[in-house]
Design a protein around this motif. Structure first.
Motif, PDB file in Angstrom:
ATOM      1  N   SER A   1       0.877  -1.477   0.110  1.00 54.49           N
ATOM      2  CA  SER A   1      -0.188   0.060  -0.031  1.00 54.49           C
ATOM      3  C   SER A   1       0.840   1.224   0.030  1.00 54.49           C
ATOM      4  O   SER A   1       0.594   2.260  -0.804  1.00 54.49           O
ATOM      5  N   VAL A   2       1.889   1.335   0.859  1.00 54.57           N
ATOM      6  CA  VAL A   2       2.674   2.338   0.995  1.00 54.57           C
ATOM      7  C   VAL A   2       3.458   2.759  -0.265  1.00 54.57           C
ATOM      8  O   VAL A   2       3.643   3.752  -0.957  1.00 54.57           O
ATOM      9  N   CYS A   3       4.029   1.600  -0.946  1.00 55.63           N
ATOM     10  CA  CYS A   3       4.816   1.917  -2.075  1.00 55.63           C
ATOM     11  C   CYS A   3       3.762   2.106  -3.322  1.00 55.63           C
ATOM     12  O   CYS A   3       4.335   2.802  -4.413  1.00 55.63           O
ATOM     13  N   GLY A   4       2.545   1.637  -3.320  1.00 55.09           N
ATOM     14  CA  GLY A   4       1.542   1.992  -4.253  1.00 55.09           C
ATOM     15  C   GLY A   4       1.334   3.624  -4.229  1.00 55.09           C
ATOM     16  O   GLY A   4       1.028   4.175  -5.111  1.00 55.09           O
TER      17      GLY A   4
ATOM     18  N   VAL B   1      12.396   1.302  -6.994  1.00 57.24           N
ATOM     19  CA  VAL B   1      12.365   0.428  -5.643  1.00 57.24           C
ATOM     20  C   VAL B   1      10.912   0.119  -5.355  1.00 57.24           C
ATOM     21  O   VAL B   1      10.597  -0.824  -4.803  1.00 57.24           O
ATOM     22  N   ALA B   2      10.264   1.192  -5.403  1.00 58.23           N
ATOM     23  CA  ALA B   2       8.702   1.196  -5.100  1.00 58.23           C
ATOM     24  C   ALA B   2       8.069   0.112  -5.809  1.00 58.23           C
ATOM     25  O   ALA B   2       7.162  -0.528  -5.257  1.00 58.23           O
TER      26      ALA B   2
ATOM     27  N   LEU C   1       5.170  -5.062  -5.846  1.00 53.12           N
ATOM     28  CA  LEU C   1       5.163  -6.608  -6.362  1.00 53.12           C
ATOM     29  C   LEU C   1       5.353  -7.714  -5.256  1.00 53.12           C
ATOM     30  O   LEU C   1       4.549  -8.425  -5.020  1.00 53.12           O
ATOM     31  N   GLY C   2       6.574  -7.376  -4.425  1.00 52.79           N
ATOM     32  CA  GLY C   2       6.812  -8.101  -3.368  1.00 52.79           C
ATOM     33  C   GLY C   2       5.786  -8.302  -2.255  1.00 52.79           C
ATOM     34  O   GLY C   2       5.407  -9.354  -1.890  1.00 52.79           O
ATOM     35  N   GLY C   3       5.432  -6.994  -1.923  1.00 53.02           N
ATOM     36  CA  GLY C   3       4.246  -7.097  -0.799  1.00 53.02           C
ATOM     37  C   GLY C   3       3.107  -7.609  -0.994  1.00 53.02           C
ATOM     38  O   GLY C   3       2.364  -8.532  -0.434  1.00 53.02           O
ATOM     39  N   GLY C   4       2.678  -7.554  -2.707  1.00 57.19           N
ATOM     40  CA  GLY C   4       1.419  -8.320  -2.805  1.00 57.19           C
ATOM     41  C   GLY C   4       1.564  -9.908  -3.041  1.00 57.19           C
ATOM     42  O   GLY C   4       0.841 -10.418  -2.787  1.00 57.19           O
ATOM     43  N   ILE C   5       2.838 -10.174  -3.496  1.00 55.81           N
ATOM     44  CA  ILE C   5       3.066 -11.529  -3.566  1.00 55.81           C
ATOM     45  C   ILE C   5       2.990 -12.194  -2.072  1.00 55.81           C
ATOM     46  O   ILE C   5       2.565 -13.231  -1.876  1.00 55.81           O
TER      47      ILE C   5
END
Length: 80
Positions: free
Chosen positions: A32-35, A51-52, A57-61
């Protein structure tokens, strides 16, 4: 093992192990924060945007994979 034949809906509704809940809870705000960083209307350095993008992608996975973890009802085997 009882949990082998679950479809995706049953799997996401089944109880999740504690460690998987922690990782899922970390992954959702990370994405969420990176989005928010990616969608910000101000000029952001290109490295931060790059990086965001990877962290979204990493947070979603992380969130998706750890939501589908299921507690087993078997006792763990202890080898003497």
């Amino acid at each position: 093992m009882k949990n082998n034949n679950l479809n995706i809906v049953e799997r996401t509704m089944a109880p999740t192990p504690k460690w998987y809940k922690i990782l899922r809870t970390v992954g959702i705000p990370l994405a969420s924060v990176c989005g928010i960083i990616l969608a910000s209307p101000v000029a952001v350095p290109i490295r931060l945007v790059s990086v965001a993008g990877y962290l979204v992608l990493g947070g979603g996975i992380i969130s998706a994979v750890h939501q589908t973890g299921v507690k087993t009802e078997e006792e763990p085997r202890i080898n003497p």
